[in-house]
Design a protein around this motif. Sequence first.
Motif, PDB file in Angstrom:
ATOM      1  N   ARG A  45       0.934  -1.242  -0.245  1.00 39.49           N
ATOM      2  CA  ARG A  45       0.147   0.134   0.016  1.00 39.49           C
ATOM      3  C   ARG A  45       0.864   1.333  -0.009  1.00 39.49           C
ATOM      4  O   ARG A  45       0.533   2.218  -0.838  1.00 39.49           O
ATOM      5  CB  ARG A  45      -0.790   0.032   1.176  1.00 39.49           C
ATOM      6  N   VAL A  46       2.074   1.264   0.953  1.00 42.87           N
ATOM      7  CA  VAL A  46       2.777   2.413   0.873  1.00 42.87           C
ATOM      8  C   VAL A  46       3.454   2.706  -0.534  1.00 42.87           C
ATOM      9  O   VAL A  46       3.655   3.545  -0.909  1.00 42.87           O
ATOM     10  CB  VAL A  46       3.783   2.297   2.005  1.00 42.87           C
ATOM     11  N   ASP A  47       4.125   1.519  -0.934  1.00 36.80           N
ATOM     12  CA  ASP A  47       4.663   1.455  -2.264  1.00 36.80           C
ATOM     13  C   ASP A  47       3.840   2.205  -3.255  1.00 36.80           C
ATOM     14  O   ASP A  47       4.318   2.914  -4.138  1.00 36.80           O
ATOM     15  CB  ASP A  47       5.129   0.085  -2.686  1.00 36.80           C
ATOM     16  N   HIS A  48       2.636   1.794  -3.407  1.00 38.70           N
ATOM     17  CA  HIS A  48       1.306   2.235  -4.410  1.00 38.70           C
ATOM     18  C   HIS A  48       1.208   3.583  -3.998  1.00 38.70           C
ATOM     19  O   HIS A  48       1.461   4.468  -5.198  1.00 38.70           O
ATOM     20  CB  HIS A  48       0.216   1.389  -4.203  1.00 38.70           C
ATOM     21  N   LEU A  49       1.276   4.033  -3.027  1.00 40.88           N
ATOM     22  CA  LEU A  49       0.929   5.580  -2.665  1.00 40.88           C
ATOM     23  C   LEU A  49       2.252   6.247  -3.047  1.00 40.88           C
ATOM     24  O   LEU A  49       2.036   7.517  -3.667  1.00 40.88           O
ATOM     25  CB  LEU A  49       0.686   5.706  -1.330  1.00 40.88           C
ATOM     26  N   ARG A  50       3.510   5.690  -2.930  1.00 46.63           N
ATOM     27  CA  ARG A  50       4.611   6.368  -3.120  1.00 46.63           C
ATOM     28  C   ARG A  50       4.723   6.600  -4.833  1.00 46.63           C
ATOM     29  O   ARG A  50       4.980   7.762  -5.184  1.00 46.63           O
ATOM     30  CB  ARG A  50       5.750   5.849  -2.747  1.00 46.63           C
ATOM     31  N   ILE A  51       4.406   5.341  -5.360  1.00 46.73           N
ATOM     32  CA  ILE A  51       4.546   5.549  -6.938  1.00 46.73           C
ATOM     33  C   ILE A  51       3.513   6.500  -7.460  1.00 46.73           C
ATOM     34  O   ILE A  51       3.764   7.208  -8.328  1.00 46.73           O
ATOM     35  CB  ILE A  51       4.232   4.266  -7.337  1.00 46.73           C
ATOM     36  N   GLN A  52       2.195   6.418  -7.049  1.00 46.92           N
ATOM     37  CA  GLN A  52       1.124   7.289  -7.366  1.00 46.92           C
ATOM     38  C   GLN A  52       1.484   9.005  -7.333  1.00 46.92           C
ATOM     39  O   GLN A  52       1.466   9.624  -8.036  1.00 46.92           O
ATOM     40  CB  GLN A  52       0.012   7.276  -6.504  1.00 46.92           C
ATOM     41  N   GLY A  53       2.134   9.106  -6.009  1.00 45.86           N
ATOM     42  CA  GLY A  53       2.767  10.480  -5.870  1.00 45.86           C
ATOM     43  C   GLY A  53       3.639  11.026  -6.518  1.00 45.86           C
ATOM     44  O   GLY A  53       3.883  12.053  -7.030  1.00 45.86           O
ATOM     45  N   LEU A  54       4.616  10.146  -6.823  1.00 50.53           N
ATOM     46  CA  LEU A  54       5.667  10.338  -7.911  1.00 50.53           C
ATOM     47  C   LEU A  54       5.439  10.609  -9.311  1.00 50.53           C
ATOM     48  O   LEU A  54       5.589  11.327  -9.920  1.00 50.53           O
ATOM     49  CB  LEU A  54       6.633   9.256  -7.798  1.00 50.53           C
ATOM     50  N   ALA A  55       4.474   9.652  -9.743  1.00 51.58           N
ATOM     51  CA  ALA A  55       3.711   9.894 -11.268  1.00 51.58           C
ATOM     52  C   ALA A  55       2.870  11.344 -11.151  1.00 51.58           C
ATOM     53  O   ALA A  55       3.195  11.847 -12.177  1.00 51.58           O
ATOM     54  CB  ALA A  55       2.737   8.956 -11.218  1.00 51.58           C
ATOM     55  N   SER A  56       2.400  11.699  -9.981  1.00 48.26           N
ATOM     56  CA  SER A  56       1.833  13.062 -10.097  1.00 48.26           C
ATOM     57  C   SER A  56       2.761  14.250 -10.280  1.00 48.26           C
ATOM     58  O   SER A  56       2.462  15.173 -11.086  1.00 48.26           O
ATOM     59  CB  SER A  56       0.878  13.205  -8.735  1.00 48.26           C
ATOM     60  N   MET A  57       3.958  13.998  -9.584  1.00 48.77           N
ATOM     61  CA  MET A  57       5.172  14.785  -9.833  1.00 48.77           C
ATOM     62  C   MET A  57       5.574  14.919 -11.072  1.00 48.77           C
ATOM     63  O   MET A  57       6.003  16.158 -11.608  1.00 48.77           O
ATOM     64  CB  MET A  57       6.015  14.748  -8.710  1.00 48.77           C
ATOM     65  N   ILE A  58       5.523  13.798 -11.641  1.00 45.16           N
ATOM     66  CA  ILE A  58       6.284  13.557 -13.063  1.00 45.16           C
ATOM     67  C   ILE A  58       5.218  14.408 -14.081  1.00 45.16           C
ATOM     68  O   ILE A  58       5.755  15.168 -14.842  1.00 45.16           O
ATOM     69  CB  ILE A  58       6.565  12.032 -13.642  1.00 45.16           C
ATOM     70  N   ARG A  59       4.066  14.140 -13.843  1.00 44.94           N
ATOM     71  CA  ARG A  59       3.117  14.729 -14.643  1.00 44.94           C
ATOM     72  C   ARG A  59       3.056  16.308 -14.490  1.00 44.94           C
ATOM     73  O   ARG A  59       2.970  17.064 -15.598  1.00 44.94           O
ATOM     74  CB  ARG A  59       1.681  14.156 -14.254  1.00 44.94           C
ATOM     75  N   LEU A  60       3.181  16.758 -13.429  1.00 47.22           N
ATOM     76  CA  LEU A  60       3.438  18.210 -12.969  1.00 47.22           C
ATOM     77  C   LEU A  60       4.830  18.863 -13.827  1.00 47.22           C
ATOM     78  O   LEU A  60       4.590  19.983 -14.276  1.00 47.22           O
ATOM     79  CB  LEU A  60       3.388  18.344 -11.619  1.00 47.22           C
ATOM     80  N   LEU A  61       5.806  17.982 -13.360  1.00 46.99           N
ATOM     81  CA  LEU A  61       7.253  18.630 -13.901  1.00 46.99           C
ATOM     82  C   LEU A  61       7.539  18.491 -15.184  1.00 46.99           C
ATOM     83  O   LEU A  61       8.406  18.895 -15.799  1.00 46.99           O
ATOM     84  CB  LEU A  61       8.291  18.199 -12.709  1.00 46.99           C
ATOM     85  N   PRO A  86       5.432  17.540 -18.182  1.00 45.75           N
ATOM     86  CA  PRO A  86       4.250  17.119 -19.104  1.00 45.75           C
ATOM     87  C   PRO A  86       4.382  16.495 -20.203  1.00 45.75           C
ATOM     88  O   PRO A  86       3.598  15.932 -20.678  1.00 45.75           O
ATOM     89  CB  PRO A  86       3.488  18.550 -19.214  1.00 45.75           C
ATOM     90  N   ASP A  87       5.479  16.327 -20.747  1.00 43.86           N
ATOM     91  CA  ASP A  87       5.597  15.762 -22.215  1.00 43.86           C
ATOM     92  C   ASP A  87       5.919  14.329 -21.996  1.00 43.86           C
ATOM     93  O   ASP A  87       6.057  13.480 -23.049  1.00 43.86           O
ATOM     94  CB  ASP A  87       6.941  16.320 -22.880  1.00 43.86           C
ATOM     95  N   VAL A  88       6.152  13.590 -20.913  1.00 38.47           N
ATOM     96  CA  VAL A  88       6.477  12.403 -20.708  1.00 38.47           C
ATOM     97  C   VAL A  88       5.214  11.576 -20.856  1.00 38.47           C
ATOM     98  O   VAL A  88       4.104  12.032 -20.621  1.00 38.47           O
ATOM     99  CB  VAL A  88       6.797  11.994 -18.927  1.00 38.47           C
ATOM    100  N   ASN A 117      19.384  11.596 -11.208  1.00 34.67           N
ATOM    101  CA  ASN A 117      18.803  13.027 -11.271  1.00 34.67           C
ATOM    102  C   ASN A 117      18.397  13.501 -12.989  1.00 34.67           C
ATOM    103  O   ASN A 117      17.551  13.721 -13.355  1.00 34.67           O
ATOM    104  CB  ASN A 117      19.398  13.949 -10.719  1.00 34.67           C
ATOM    105  N   GLU A 118      19.608  13.078 -13.619  1.00 37.32           N
ATOM    106  CA  GLU A 118      19.785  13.466 -15.039  1.00 37.32           C
ATOM    107  C   GLU A 118      18.549  12.429 -15.656  1.00 37.32           C
ATOM    108  O   GLU A 118      17.777  12.967 -16.566  1.00 37.32           O
ATOM    109  CB  GLU A 118      21.100  13.016 -15.847  1.00 37.32           C
ATOM    110  N   LEU A 119      18.726  11.062 -15.440  1.00 35.25           N
ATOM    111  CA  LEU A 119      17.907  10.321 -16.153  1.00 35.25           C
ATOM    112  C   LEU A 119      16.547  10.603 -15.948  1.00 35.25           C
ATOM    113  O   LEU A 119      15.492  10.333 -16.782  1.00 35.25           O
ATOM    114  CB  LEU A 119      18.153   8.935 -15.571  1.00 35.25           C
ATOM    115  N   PHE A 120      16.008  10.937 -14.628  1.00 36.37           N
ATOM    116  CA  PHE A 120      14.544  11.061 -14.228  1.00 36.37           C
ATOM    117  C   PHE A 120      14.240  12.601 -14.115  1.00 36.37           C
ATOM    118  O   PHE A 120      13.174  12.892 -13.947  1.00 36.37           O
ATOM    119  CB  PHE A 120      14.200  10.481 -12.849  1.00 36.37           C
ATOM    120  N   GLY A 121      15.062  13.557 -14.859  1.00 34.58           N
ATOM    121  CA  GLY A 121      14.317  14.882 -15.177  1.00 34.58           C
ATOM    122  C   GLY A 121      14.530  15.788 -14.064  1.00 34.58           C
ATOM    123  O   GLY A 121      13.793  16.663 -13.984  1.00 34.58           O
TER     124      GLY A 121
END
Length: 178
Positions: A115-131, A133-135, A172-176
């Motif tokens: 459950r924690v892993d899922h929440l962390r991944i969801q939060g990370l995906a939200s940040m990726i979408r925000l930071l 948007p071209d992904v 940091n470079e790989l993940f933008g």
Amino acid sequence: MTRFGKSDWLKLGQDLLRTEGPAALTIERLTASAGKTRGSFYHHFASRDAFLEALIEDWQAASLTALARRLQDANGPEAKRSVMRGIALEWDGAFERQLRYLAAQEPLVAELLARVDHLRIQGLASMIRLLQPDVKDADALAFVQYAAVVGGQMLLKTGDDPRIPAIRKVGNELFGLA
């Protein structure tokens, strides 16, 4: 003499798990280490499973709630990237590594950790979408990034490994996040 409360039991459990591993989370080991009786333990927790659930919920609250607040307070993309760059470095790698070993032995812990892993991944995906948007697939990128962090925790046993600065730079470079 101060009372040994629920938070004291949870801190003790975290410390024992971090330093001695899953085998240390028996009621006998916990009570001996605390210098308290089984009755004291059972005053706060109905069972060992209830203790494990509280231990993980406490860790989840500390790791996710504080992070969410910091990301919310970060103004602008660069401030959010800065928070994201530091996240994995703030995690207690020794504790999380031992928690994953415990999850391999305890179905309840495996479920709660998932459950924690899922929440962390969801939060990370939200940040990726925000930071970034071209992904095209933020969920997949978040999963890969999280898997890299978890794998790093398992492979790098201490926080003073001399390879960490180079790994952090490449990550940091790989993940933008650079």
